[in-house]
Design a protein around this motif. Structure first.
Motif, PDB file in Angstrom:
ATOM      1  N   GLU A 209     -15.218  14.128  -2.483  1.00  0.00           N
ATOM      2  CA  GLU A 209     -14.901  12.858  -3.140  1.00  0.00           C
ATOM      3  C   GLU A 209     -14.887  13.033  -4.658  1.00  0.00           C
TER       4      GLU A 209
ATOM      5  N   LYS B 238     -11.556  12.635  -7.122  1.00  0.00           N
ATOM      6  CA  LYS B 238     -11.543  11.724  -8.271  1.00  0.00           C
ATOM      7  C   LYS B 238     -11.227  12.484  -9.555  1.00  0.00           C
TER       8      LYS B 238
ATOM      9  N   VAL C 218      -6.020   9.795  -4.229  1.00  0.00           N
ATOM     10  CA  VAL C 218      -6.700   8.793  -3.410  1.00  0.00           C
ATOM     11  C   VAL C 218      -6.549   9.165  -1.952  1.00  0.00           C
TER      12      VAL C 218
ATOM     13  N   TYR D  38      -3.997   3.589  -0.683  1.00  0.00           N
ATOM     14  CA  TYR D  38      -5.427   3.535  -0.967  1.00  0.00           C
ATOM     15  C   TYR D  38      -5.630   3.344  -2.463  1.00  0.00           C
ATOM     16  N   THR D  39      -6.782   2.801  -2.823  1.00  0.00           N
ATOM     17  CA  THR D  39      -7.079   2.598  -4.240  1.00  0.00           C
ATOM     18  C   THR D  39      -8.122   3.581  -4.756  1.00  0.00           C
ATOM     19  N   ASN D  40      -8.778   4.307  -3.834  1.00  0.00           N
ATOM     20  CA  ASN D  40      -9.785   5.284  -4.234  1.00  0.00           C
ATOM     21  C   ASN D  40      -9.840   6.396  -3.181  1.00  0.00           C
ATOM     22  N   PHE D  41     -10.791   7.298  -3.335  1.00  0.00           N
ATOM     23  CA  PHE D  41     -10.990   8.375  -2.369  1.00  0.00           C
ATOM     24  C   PHE D  41     -12.370   8.191  -1.767  1.00  0.00           C
TER      25      PHE D  41
END
Length: 75
Positions: A4, A8, A13, A68-71
């Motif tokens: 993760e 980032k 993502v 997706y907006t993040n990982f």
């Protein structure tokens, strides 16, 4: 945690999940060069406790919008 953090840092993502078979599945999205950087890290480095025997990236396609907006790490 390591994966993760690396995702980032690279700027992609998506998600990853360890399977019961001892493999990892997931999705990585972002600009092609960043996705390629993440694939390289997953293939060669991985988290400290991982053992990488081989990698297989499939279902690769261009997308017009990130899903997706993040990982994240899925459990």
């Amino acid at each position: 945690m390591y994966t993760e953090s690396e995702a980032k840092k690279i700027g992609v993502v998506g998600w990853v999940k360890n399977t019961r078979k001892g493999t990892v599945i997931g999705q990585v999205q972002g600009p092609e060069e960043k996705v390629n950087s993440m694939k390289s890290w997953l293939s060669r480095v991985g988290s400290p406790s991982s053992r990488i025997d081989r990698t297989n990236f499939s279902n690769e396609k261009a997308i017009s919008k990130l899903e997706y907006t993040n990982f994240s790490i899925r459990y």
